[in-house]
Design a protein around this motif. Structure first.
Motif, PDB file in Angstrom:
ATOM      1  N   GLN A 175     -16.182  52.256  13.551  1.00 20.21           N
ATOM      2  CA  GLN A 175     -16.868  52.195  15.013  1.00 20.21           C
ATOM      3  C   GLN A 175     -17.165  50.699  14.867  1.00 20.21           C
ATOM      4  OE1 GLN A 175     -19.069  55.073  16.614  1.00 20.21           O
ATOM      5  NE2 GLN A 175     -17.413  56.923  15.728  1.00 20.21           N
ATOM      6  N   TRP A 176     -18.536  50.305  13.861  1.00 20.32           N
ATOM      7  CA  TRP A 176     -18.921  48.818  14.566  1.00 20.32           C
ATOM      8  C   TRP A 176     -18.267  47.882  13.544  1.00 20.32           C
ATOM      9  CZ3 TRP A 176     -22.885  45.501  15.152  1.00 20.32           C
ATOM     10  CH2 TRP A 176     -22.540  45.023  14.026  1.00 20.32           C
ATOM     11  N   ALA A 225     -17.210  43.918   8.856  1.00 20.65           N
ATOM     12  CA  ALA A 225     -15.815  44.074   9.299  1.00 20.65           C
ATOM     13  C   ALA A 225     -14.628  43.715   7.668  1.00 20.65           C
ATOM     14  CB  ALA A 225     -15.761  43.801   9.652  1.00 20.65           C
ATOM     15  N   VAL A 226     -15.684  43.206   6.973  1.00 21.70           N
ATOM     16  CA  VAL A 226     -14.634  42.548   5.613  1.00 21.70           C
ATOM     17  C   VAL A 226     -15.162  43.299   4.499  1.00 21.70           C
ATOM     18  CG1 VAL A 226     -14.638  40.860   4.022  1.00 21.70           C
ATOM     19  CG2 VAL A 226     -13.535  40.178   6.106  1.00 21.70           C
ATOM     20  N   VAL A 227     -16.342  43.871   4.412  1.00 18.94           N
ATOM     21  CA  VAL A 227     -16.695  44.804   3.413  1.00 18.94           C
ATOM     22  C   VAL A 227     -16.195  46.176   3.661  1.00 18.94           C
ATOM     23  CG1 VAL A 227     -19.236  45.436   2.246  1.00 18.94           C
ATOM     24  CG2 VAL A 227     -18.355  43.104   2.443  1.00 18.94           C
ATOM     25  N   ILE A 228     -16.675  46.572   5.309  1.00 24.61           N
ATOM     26  CA  ILE A 228     -17.052  48.160   5.857  1.00 24.61           C
ATOM     27  C   ILE A 228     -15.517  48.451   6.389  1.00 24.61           C
ATOM     28  CG2 ILE A 228     -18.031  49.290   7.725  1.00 24.61           C
ATOM     29  CD1 ILE A 228     -20.010  48.193   7.877  1.00 24.61           C
ATOM     30  N   TRP A 229     -14.735  48.034   6.465  1.00 20.83           N
ATOM     31  CA  TRP A 229     -13.338  48.490   6.865  1.00 20.83           C
ATOM     32  C   TRP A 229     -12.210  48.384   5.689  1.00 20.83           C
ATOM     33  CZ3 TRP A 229     -10.655  50.064  11.151  1.00 20.83           C
ATOM     34  CH2 TRP A 229      -9.327  50.910  10.992  1.00 20.83           C
ATOM     35  N   PRO A 230     -12.519  48.325   5.195  1.00 24.85           N
ATOM     36  CA  PRO A 230     -12.096  48.565   3.580  1.00 24.85           C
ATOM     37  C   PRO A 230     -12.559  49.963   2.615  1.00 24.85           C
ATOM     38  CG  PRO A 230     -11.965  46.740   3.266  1.00 24.85           C
ATOM     39  CD  PRO A 230     -13.171  46.996   4.443  1.00 24.85           C
ATOM     40  N   ILE A 247      -4.827  45.985   8.912  1.00 27.37           N
ATOM     41  CA  ILE A 247      -6.313  45.335   9.665  1.00 27.37           C
ATOM     42  C   ILE A 247      -6.779  44.897   8.725  1.00 27.37           C
ATOM     43  CG2 ILE A 247      -7.923  47.014   9.975  1.00 27.37           C
ATOM     44  CD1 ILE A 247      -6.319  48.680  11.328  1.00 27.37           C
ATOM     45  N   THR A 248      -7.175  45.624   7.274  1.00 27.03           N
ATOM     46  CA  THR A 248      -7.684  44.365   6.364  1.00 27.03           C
ATOM     47  C   THR A 248      -7.317  42.754   6.205  1.00 27.03           C
ATOM     48  OG1 THR A 248      -8.169  47.094   5.246  1.00 27.03           O
ATOM     49  CG2 THR A 248      -8.511  44.647   4.094  1.00 27.03           C
ATOM     50  N   VAL A 249      -5.825  42.813   6.081  1.00 20.98           N
ATOM     51  CA  VAL A 249      -5.459  41.308   5.410  1.00 20.98           C
ATOM     52  C   VAL A 249      -6.179  40.639   6.824  1.00 20.98           C
ATOM     53  CG1 VAL A 249      -3.582  39.954   5.441  1.00 20.98           C
ATOM     54  CG2 VAL A 249      -3.765  41.756   4.128  1.00 20.98           C
ATOM     55  N   MET A 250      -5.917  41.254   8.494  1.00 26.36           N
ATOM     56  CA  MET A 250      -6.283  40.203   9.376  1.00 26.36           C
ATOM     57  C   MET A 250      -7.997  40.101   9.718  1.00 26.36           C
ATOM     58  SD  MET A 250      -2.911  39.933  11.027  1.00 26.36           S
ATOM     59  CE  MET A 250      -3.019  39.534   9.953  1.00 26.36           C
TER      60      MET A 250
END
Length: 275
Positions: A175-176, A225-230, A247-250
């Motif tokens: 969500q963040w 976000a780069v750390v948390i999303w994946p 989403i990770t790549v973007m």
């Protein structure tokens, strides 16, 4: 009074736009002749071709009739932003459509893929021709920071297309990340709208300083976000999902874009403004 200016059609940029209109028309016509599907990637490709065709044709028509000079917007900023947006849209369509929908025996699909690649090249050349050169006085969106704003907003749109509400709504970390994508997208969109609408003087503080502060915040937010999303998406998802990978790549791509944008903003504020 409306006057016709045929020089807009024979200029290098005008010729590029005419060819782009033809190629995008061929692309969506070939794909439409194959039938339709409700898959989001197919819808995105079809929207990209139709959108670029319509807006490019409108730009040609307005410049031919010189009606663009009567619009209460920054025309150079609008055309520069659209050229960048069309380049990105044609690039994604040139990648997505052949990957998901074309086989070795699909003649019309291959044809649409080729015309899309050619349209991408044409729009990219237009960006190169209309981009502000060093020392040249031009609109903000025709400069590197302005083009980066279009890129950042576009990448965020790709992320939104791939999001699954039923998945990310379960985890606060995801969500963040969605909040990061949304906040940064809104700011980039506001910059684009304010620039095209000639509303930058309404900013409560100097525009370059506001831009620098927001870019720094965007870098910090995207870094999280780069750390948390994946971490959350792949740990809590069995198997590999193309949408999560995209989403990770973007997210990584937008982090790089904001870093470059921040560097240019610092250069604008602390070096150019002092000279």
């Amino acid at each position: 009074m409306v006057t016709v200016d045929f020089k807009t059609l024979t200029a290098p940029v005008g010729i590029l736009r005419i060819l782009a209109v033809v190629l995008t028309c061929i692309s969506f016509s070939l794909v439409a002749s194959l039938g339709h599907t409700s898959l989001s990637f197919w819808v995105w490709c079809m929207f990209s071709w139709c959108f670029c065709f319509c807006i490019t044709f409108l730009v040609l028509l307005l410049e031919l009739t010189t009606l663009n000079t009567k619009l209460p917007i920054s025309w150079d900023d609008f055309t520069a932003a659209f050229a960048m947006l069309a380049t990105l849209m044609m690039f994604t369509a040139a990648v997505i459509y052949p990957y998901f929908f074309v086989c070795s025996s699909c003649g019309r699909g291959i044809g649409a893929s080729v015309t899309t690649c050619l349209a991408f090249i044409l729009y990219a050349v237009e960006v190169g021709l209309t981009r502000a050169k060093p020392g040249e006085i031009s609109g903000f969106l025709s400069t590197v920071p302005g083009l980066l704003k279009v890129l950042e907003a576009f990448v965020a749109c790709i992320i939104f297309i791939c999001l699954d509400f039923t998945f990310y709504s379960i985890f606060p970390g995801l969500q963040w990340c969605v909040a990061v994508y949304s906040i940064c997208f809104i700011f980039a969109l506001l910059v684009i709208i304010f620039t095209i609408g000639r509303l930058l003087p309404l900013f409560p503080a100097p525009f370059d300083k506001v831009l620098t502060v927001c870019n720094v915040l965007a870098v910090l937010m995207y870094f999280t976000a780069v750390v948390i999303w994946p971490f959350y998406s792949f740990r809590n998802n069995s198997g590999t999902d193309d949408f999560y990978i995209v989403i990770t790549v973007m997210t990584c791509l937008n982090l790089i874009a904001y870093i470059v944008d921040t560097v240019y903003s610092f250069k604008l504020v602390f070096f150019v403004s002092r000279t």
